[in-house]
Write a protein that holds these residues in place. Sequence first.
Motif, PDB file in Angstrom:
ATOM      1  N   ALA A  55     -11.013  -2.023   7.812  1.00  0.00           N
ATOM      2  CA  ALA A  55     -11.416  -2.256   6.425  1.00  0.00           C
ATOM      3  C   ALA A  55     -11.808  -3.722   6.286  1.00  0.00           C
ATOM      4  O   ALA A  55     -11.531  -4.529   7.160  1.00  0.00           O
ATOM      5  N   GLN A  56     -12.445  -4.030   5.175  1.00  0.00           N
ATOM      6  CA  GLN A  56     -12.836  -5.422   4.967  1.00  0.00           C
ATOM      7  C   GLN A  56     -11.653  -6.186   4.389  1.00  0.00           C
ATOM      8  O   GLN A  56     -11.444  -6.246   3.183  1.00  0.00           O
ATOM      9  N   GLN A  57     -10.864  -6.758   5.267  1.00  0.00           N
ATOM     10  CA  GLN A  57      -9.712  -7.561   4.881  1.00  0.00           C
ATOM     11  C   GLN A  57     -10.129  -9.006   4.604  1.00  0.00           C
ATOM     12  O   GLN A  57      -9.471  -9.689   3.852  1.00  0.00           O
TER      13      GLN A  57
ATOM     14  N   MET B  79      -2.847 -14.193   7.378  1.00  0.00           N
ATOM     15  CA  MET B  79      -3.302 -14.320   5.994  1.00  0.00           C
ATOM     16  C   MET B  79      -4.033 -13.077   5.504  1.00  0.00           C
ATOM     17  O   MET B  79      -3.970 -12.757   4.324  1.00  0.00           O
ATOM     18  N   SER B  80      -4.701 -12.368   6.394  1.00  0.00           N
ATOM     19  CA  SER B  80      -5.424 -11.167   5.978  1.00  0.00           C
ATOM     20  C   SER B  80      -4.464 -10.080   5.509  1.00  0.00           C
ATOM     21  O   SER B  80      -4.864  -9.162   4.797  1.00  0.00           O
TER      22      SER B  80
ATOM     23  N   ALA C 211      -2.388  -7.868  -1.403  1.00  0.00           N
ATOM     24  CA  ALA C 211      -1.986  -6.480  -1.653  1.00  0.00           C
ATOM     25  C   ALA C 211      -3.101  -5.539  -1.202  1.00  0.00           C
ATOM     26  O   ALA C 211      -4.261  -5.947  -1.053  1.00  0.00           O
ATOM     27  N   ILE C 212      -2.773  -4.282  -0.989  1.00  0.00           N
ATOM     28  CA  ILE C 212      -3.747  -3.276  -0.549  1.00  0.00           C
ATOM     29  C   ILE C 212      -4.915  -3.246  -1.527  1.00  0.00           C
ATOM     30  O   ILE C 212      -4.722  -3.212  -2.733  1.00  0.00           O
TER      31      ILE C 212
ATOM     32  N   GLU D  96       1.206 -11.112  -1.772  1.00  0.00           N
ATOM     33  CA  GLU D  96       2.612 -10.731  -1.762  1.00  0.00           C
ATOM     34  C   GLU D  96       3.396 -11.900  -1.152  1.00  0.00           C
ATOM     35  O   GLU D  96       3.300 -12.177   0.033  1.00  0.00           O
ATOM     36  N   ALA D  97       4.165 -12.561  -1.993  1.00  0.00           N
ATOM     37  CA  ALA D  97       4.866 -13.786  -1.585  1.00  0.00           C
ATOM     38  C   ALA D  97       5.773 -13.567  -0.383  1.00  0.00           C
ATOM     39  O   ALA D  97       5.872 -14.426   0.493  1.00  0.00           O
TER      40      ALA D  97
END
Length: 182
Positions: free
Chosen positions: A22-24, A54-55, A59-60, A90-91
Amino acid sequence: DRTDVLSVINDCAEAVNQDFGAQQVRVTSGSAPMHIPASRQVTQGIMQRLMEPMSQWAAIGSTLQINVQKEPGEGKDDNVAILFEARNCEAAKAMQDCVLFAPALHATPAKASEFLKASLAIGHVGGTISSPPMENGFRQIHVTFPASADRESKDFEGIPRQWLQDLSDEYEKWVLGTLEVA
């Protein structure tokens, strides 16, 4: 060596996107090419170690946005600025992967050492890495590289190489929580 950092970033982003199906990661830039005084191998190692964790912070359905541009530096030379932005971050994931966000003396997983290696390599080639505090799920990491080796060259000849290696090894153990203190 001089490397087109934009080309390396695009290659690494494509590899991450293929790995996850997917395009992360999405890359934008002002102009191309943007050369920095580092070898392609070093630059690629830095970008992979930064981008892969980092990617996964967003979140989704969200992406890691990377903006690459030239910014004014000291004197006549420009810097190459790379701004990594993760929205809906997401911390907890960021804390696990990045020593920049972990509290002092807090144990971090082994994969955080890869991020640390990239951060140290950025400084070694004359660049900087920083991150403002996270707000409302928005995380930024700002990396700059000098466009000219002459302006930012560092002289490490006076420091023994083994001492630097020992310091690096001890710091990595501290970050991983495996340093034994007497």
